[in-house]
Design a protein around this motif. Structure first.
Motif, PDB file in Angstrom:
ATOM      1  N   ALA A  10      -3.700  -9.939  10.145  1.00  0.00           N
ATOM      2  CA  ALA A  10      -3.698  -9.834   8.685  1.00  0.00           C
ATOM      3  C   ALA A  10      -4.441  -8.593   8.217  1.00  0.00           C
ATOM      4  O   ALA A  10      -3.971  -7.855   7.340  1.00  0.00           O
ATOM      5  CB  ALA A  10      -4.317 -11.089   8.073  1.00  0.00           C
ATOM      6  N   GLU A  11      -5.600  -8.323   8.821  1.00  0.00           N
ATOM      7  CA  GLU A  11      -6.373  -7.152   8.393  1.00  0.00           C
ATOM      8  C   GLU A  11      -5.722  -5.857   8.845  1.00  0.00           C
ATOM      9  O   GLU A  11      -5.744  -4.861   8.122  1.00  0.00           O
ATOM     10  CB  GLU A  11      -7.802  -7.246   8.927  1.00  0.00           C
ATOM     11  CG  GLU A  11      -8.705  -6.167   8.359  1.00  0.00           C
ATOM     12  CD  GLU A  11     -10.166  -6.520   8.453  1.00  0.00           C
ATOM     13  OE1 GLU A  11     -10.998  -5.635   8.167  1.00  0.00           O
ATOM     14  OE2 GLU A  11     -10.481  -7.678   8.789  1.00  0.00           O
ATOM     15  N   LEU A  12      -5.123  -5.853  10.032  1.00  0.00           N
ATOM     16  CA  LEU A  12      -4.415  -4.657  10.485  1.00  0.00           C
ATOM     17  C   LEU A  12      -3.229  -4.350   9.577  1.00  0.00           C
ATOM     18  O   LEU A  12      -2.970  -3.177   9.259  1.00  0.00           O
ATOM     19  CB  LEU A  12      -3.941  -4.835  11.933  1.00  0.00           C
ATOM     20  CG  LEU A  12      -4.995  -4.760  13.028  1.00  0.00           C
ATOM     21  CD1 LEU A  12      -4.371  -5.066  14.391  1.00  0.00           C
ATOM     22  CD2 LEU A  12      -5.661  -3.397  13.053  1.00  0.00           C
ATOM     23  N   MET A  13      -2.517  -5.375   9.157  1.00  0.00           N
ATOM     24  CA  MET A  13      -1.363  -5.166   8.286  1.00  0.00           C
ATOM     25  C   MET A  13      -1.778  -4.577   6.943  1.00  0.00           C
ATOM     26  O   MET A  13      -1.167  -3.620   6.451  1.00  0.00           O
ATOM     27  CB  MET A  13      -0.621  -6.489   8.079  1.00  0.00           C
ATOM     28  CG  MET A  13       0.591  -6.377   7.150  1.00  0.00           C
ATOM     29  SD  MET A  13       1.865  -5.273   7.796  1.00  0.00           S
ATOM     30  CE  MET A  13       2.452  -6.266   9.189  1.00  0.00           C
ATOM     31  N   SER A  14      -2.818  -5.156   6.336  1.00  0.00           N
ATOM     32  CA  SER A  14      -3.266  -4.647   5.034  1.00  0.00           C
ATOM     33  C   SER A  14      -3.824  -3.236   5.150  1.00  0.00           C
ATOM     34  O   SER A  14      -3.555  -2.376   4.299  1.00  0.00           O
ATOM     35  CB  SER A  14      -4.316  -5.585   4.446  1.00  0.00           C
ATOM     36  OG  SER A  14      -5.451  -5.672   5.297  1.00  0.00           O
ATOM     37  N   SER A  15      -4.572  -2.970   6.220  1.00  0.00           N
ATOM     38  CA  SER A  15      -5.141  -1.630   6.409  1.00  0.00           C
ATOM     39  C   SER A  15      -4.046  -0.608   6.669  1.00  0.00           C
ATOM     40  O   SER A  15      -4.054   0.495   6.094  1.00  0.00           O
ATOM     41  CB  SER A  15      -6.138  -1.635   7.568  1.00  0.00           C
ATOM     42  OG  SER A  15      -7.216  -2.505   7.317  1.00  0.00           O
ATOM     43  N   ALA A  16      -3.083  -0.951   7.536  1.00  0.00           N
ATOM     44  CA  ALA A  16      -2.009  -0.019   7.853  1.00  0.00           C
ATOM     45  C   ALA A  16      -1.171   0.299   6.626  1.00  0.00           C
ATOM     46  O   ALA A  16      -0.783   1.456   6.400  1.00  0.00           O
ATOM     47  CB  ALA A  16      -1.131  -0.590   8.965  1.00  0.00           C
ATOM     48  N   SER A  17      -0.885  -0.713   5.799  1.00  0.00           N
ATOM     49  CA  SER A  17      -0.087  -0.488   4.590  1.00  0.00           C
ATOM     50  C   SER A  17      -0.808   0.436   3.624  1.00  0.00           C
ATOM     51  O   SER A  17      -0.212   1.381   3.071  1.00  0.00           O
ATOM     52  CB  SER A  17       0.226  -1.819   3.910  1.00  0.00           C
ATOM     53  OG  SER A  17       0.911  -2.689   4.780  1.00  0.00           O
ATOM     54  N   ALA A  18      -2.098   0.184   3.403  1.00  0.00           N
ATOM     55  CA  ALA A  18      -2.860   1.011   2.471  1.00  0.00           C
ATOM     56  C   ALA A  18      -2.983   2.444   2.978  1.00  0.00           C
ATOM     57  O   ALA A  18      -2.801   3.409   2.210  1.00  0.00           O
ATOM     58  CB  ALA A  18      -4.243   0.401   2.254  1.00  0.00           C
ATOM     59  N   ILE A  19      -3.271   2.600   4.264  1.00  0.00           N
ATOM     60  CA  ILE A  19      -3.433   3.945   4.823  1.00  0.00           C
ATOM     61  C   ILE A  19      -2.114   4.700   4.794  1.00  0.00           C
ATOM     62  O   ILE A  19      -2.069   5.898   4.479  1.00  0.00           O
ATOM     63  CB  ILE A  19      -3.990   3.849   6.256  1.00  0.00           C
ATOM     64  CG1 ILE A  19      -5.417   3.313   6.235  1.00  0.00           C
ATOM     65  CG2 ILE A  19      -3.962   5.212   6.939  1.00  0.00           C
ATOM     66  CD1 ILE A  19      -5.966   2.989   7.603  1.00  0.00           C
ATOM     67  N   PHE A  20      -1.008   4.006   5.105  1.00  0.00           N
ATOM     68  CA  PHE A  20       0.296   4.681   5.081  1.00  0.00           C
ATOM     69  C   PHE A  20       0.636   5.162   3.673  1.00  0.00           C
ATOM     70  O   PHE A  20       1.160   6.275   3.500  1.00  0.00           O
ATOM     71  CB  PHE A  20       1.375   3.739   5.593  1.00  0.00           C
ATOM     72  CG  PHE A  20       2.764   4.313   5.495  1.00  0.00           C
ATOM     73  CD1 PHE A  20       3.188   5.289   6.393  1.00  0.00           C
ATOM     74  CD2 PHE A  20       3.634   3.899   4.498  1.00  0.00           C
ATOM     75  CE1 PHE A  20       4.462   5.829   6.300  1.00  0.00           C
ATOM     76  CE2 PHE A  20       4.910   4.436   4.407  1.00  0.00           C
ATOM     77  CZ  PHE A  20       5.323   5.405   5.307  1.00  0.00           C
ATOM     78  N   LEU A  21       0.354   4.356   2.658  1.00  0.00           N
ATOM     79  CA  LEU A  21       0.639   4.769   1.283  1.00  0.00           C
ATOM     80  C   LEU A  21      -0.204   5.977   0.891  1.00  0.00           C
ATOM     81  O   LEU A  21       0.270   6.876   0.183  1.00  0.00           O
ATOM     82  CB  LEU A  21       0.385   3.596   0.320  1.00  0.00           C
ATOM     83  CG  LEU A  21       1.362   2.426   0.420  1.00  0.00           C
ATOM     84  CD1 LEU A  21       0.961   1.302  -0.528  1.00  0.00           C
ATOM     85  CD2 LEU A  21       2.795   2.884   0.126  1.00  0.00           C
ATOM     86  N   ILE A  22      -1.451   6.014   1.353  1.00  0.00           N
ATOM     87  CA  ILE A  22      -2.307   7.174   1.054  1.00  0.00           C
ATOM     88  C   ILE A  22      -1.758   8.431   1.732  1.00  0.00           C
ATOM     89  O   ILE A  22      -1.647   9.501   1.109  1.00  0.00           O
ATOM     90  CB  ILE A  22      -3.752   6.894   1.510  1.00  0.00           C
ATOM     91  CG1 ILE A  22      -4.358   5.777   0.665  1.00  0.00           C
ATOM     92  CG2 ILE A  22      -4.599   8.166   1.405  1.00  0.00           C
ATOM     93  CD1 ILE A  22      -5.713   5.322   1.148  1.00  0.00           C
ATOM     94  N   ILE A  23      -1.391   8.307   3.015  1.00  0.00           N
ATOM     95  CA  ILE A  23      -0.838   9.456   3.735  1.00  0.00           C
ATOM     96  C   ILE A  23       0.477   9.896   3.109  1.00  0.00           C
ATOM     97  O   ILE A  23       0.741  11.101   2.949  1.00  0.00           O
ATOM     98  CB  ILE A  23      -0.645   9.108   5.226  1.00  0.00           C
ATOM     99  CG1 ILE A  23      -1.994   8.826   5.890  1.00  0.00           C
ATOM    100  CG2 ILE A  23       0.073  10.233   5.957  1.00  0.00           C
ATOM    101  CD1 ILE A  23      -1.878   8.332   7.315  1.00  0.00           C
ATOM    102  N   LEU A  24       1.305   8.914   2.730  1.00  0.00           N
ATOM    103  CA  LEU A  24       2.582   9.240   2.087  1.00  0.00           C
ATOM    104  C   LEU A  24       2.358  10.002   0.779  1.00  0.00           C
ATOM    105  O   LEU A  24       3.057  10.987   0.489  1.00  0.00           O
ATOM    106  CB  LEU A  24       3.367   7.958   1.819  1.00  0.00           C
ATOM    107  CG  LEU A  24       4.737   8.119   1.145  1.00  0.00           C
ATOM    108  CD1 LEU A  24       5.685   8.932   2.030  1.00  0.00           C
ATOM    109  CD2 LEU A  24       5.347   6.758   0.833  1.00  0.00           C
ATOM    110  N   GLY A  25       1.388   9.562  -0.006  1.00  0.00           N
ATOM    111  CA  GLY A  25       1.086  10.255  -1.252  1.00  0.00           C
ATOM    112  C   GLY A  25       0.618  11.687  -1.024  1.00  0.00           C
ATOM    113  O   GLY A  25       1.008  12.608  -1.756  1.00  0.00           O
TER     114      GLY A  25
END
Length: 367
Positions: A10-25
């Motif tokens: 659960a924590e890996l999923m939330s962290s990966a999603s947030a980090i990917f959105l930041i990198i994408l931005g």
């Protein structure tokens, strides 16, 4: 054990999603800024921004996903070390080796997506992007004009200004054209205009209800002509045919390729998912936080390793292309170096030794 796996996933999923959105931005902002600069200079038409940006994102997608899951694993386990959650799980009987399986299970679908992008989608996007840019170079001069800006023709003998286009780009308003012919300068202004193609395929700009001024240099002679309709032939750019490169060829064609550049590109495409797995496994021992060394030192050290890893892959790829390294050796020495580094870090962490030796810390403090 199930609680541990559920909490970790659960924590890996939330962290990966947030980090990917930041990198994408960050990538979108950087690439969009670069494309807008090219549009402002007249290199690209303004209607090509969205298409070129989409192709750029597809090309960067494997590296963005790889960096996102690496940072997700690193930051998640670092927080667990810092908040003493890792100590609780280890006291419950979990060894360092038992962290590998659930993390690999979590990243497996992401690695498959990275492999799909790297081996199939990315070369397709590179080919489509090259073809699209080649088509843009063949478009006529009016296609690259942005409303409200001056645009010089490719041969430099005309300057266009169009205040606005209609939605389809065929009707124009408030047209200004300056041209040089036979040593004289001509200025044409018109309220409205339209684009049309003649029977022989030539493109024309038809201006209506305007005036033409013809000026002879170094004299006061100016000839004014009013017209109801005036046609100007619009030149079409001659672009060299696009050539196939290793980046645009399919993975299947690279396997049967004979040139070092083909093999170097094949090794690079395989290296992206392989390096993702290696770096994620490295993130497990690198996540250990030494309170005496500072909270962010391990993160800085991990990012430094990530940068060195990718730079070494690029260097070895260039050496393969230049023929300095055998295609059989490829990029495997780089992967082996970091696999051995991971084994070394696991060994030190298993025996509760600091990941960064004391002599390195003392030297860093003196520096």
């Amino acid at each position: 054990m199930k609680i541990f796996k559920r909490a970790l996933s659960a924590e890996l999923m939330s962290s990966a999603s947030a980090i990917f959105l930041i990198i994408l931005g960050i990538v979108v902002a950087q690439r969009a800024g670069n494309i807008v600069r090219q549009v402002s200079k007249g290199i690209l038409p303004n209607d090509a921004i969205g298409t070129i940006l989409t192709f750029s994102l597809v090309q960067f997608m494997p590296m963005m996903l790889s960096l996102a899951i690496f940072l997700a694993v690193l930051l998640t386990l670092t927080r667990w070390h810092r908040d003493s959650e890792m100590v609780i799980w280890m006291n419950a009987g979990l060894s360092l080796r038992q962290w590998v399986a659930p993390i690999l299970r979590f990243i497996s679908p992401i690695v498959l997506i990275i492999s799909l992008f790297s081996l199939v989608i990315m070369p397709w996007a590179n080919e489509k992007a090259d073809n699209y840019r080649a088509q843009l170079k063949k478009r006529d001069e009016l296609s690259s004009i942005s409303p409200g800006t001056f645009k010089e023709s490719s041969n430099g003998d005309r300057i266009y200004f169009i205040e606005s286009f209609d939605k389809l780009g065929y009707e124009v308003k408030n047209v200004f054209v300056q041209s040089r012919q036979h040593g004289k300068t001509g200025i044409i202004t018109a309220n409205t205009g339209s684009r049309f193609k003649a029977n022989n395929g030539d493109n024309f700009l038809r201006m209506e209800h305007g005036r033409r001024y013809e000026i002879t240099p170094n004299t006061l002679e100016v000839m004014t002509t009013e017209f109801e309709r005036y046609d100007i032939r619009v030149e079409i750019k001659e672009a060299a045919p696009s050539t196939s490169t290793a980046q645009t060829r399919s993975t299947q064609s690279l396997v049967s390729g004979a040139s070092p550049g083909d093999h170097a590109e094949l090794h690079w495409r395989l290296a992206i998912p392989i390096s993702t797995i290696v770096m994620v496994l490295l993130a497990i021992p690198l996540s250990f936080v030494d309170p005496r060394a500072g909270r962010s030192l391990n993160i800085m050290f991990a990012i430094l390793i990530f940068i060195i890893y990718n730079n070494m892959l690029s260097i070895f790829q260039a050496w393969i292309t230049q023929g300095k390294i055998s295609i059989l050796i490829g990029l495997w020495p780089v992967h082996l170096i970091f696999i051995l580094l991971g084994w070394y870090l696991y060994h030190r962490r298993k025996h509760l030794k600091p990941l960064i030796p004391d002599w390195f810390k003392r030297r860093a403090k003196r520096a």
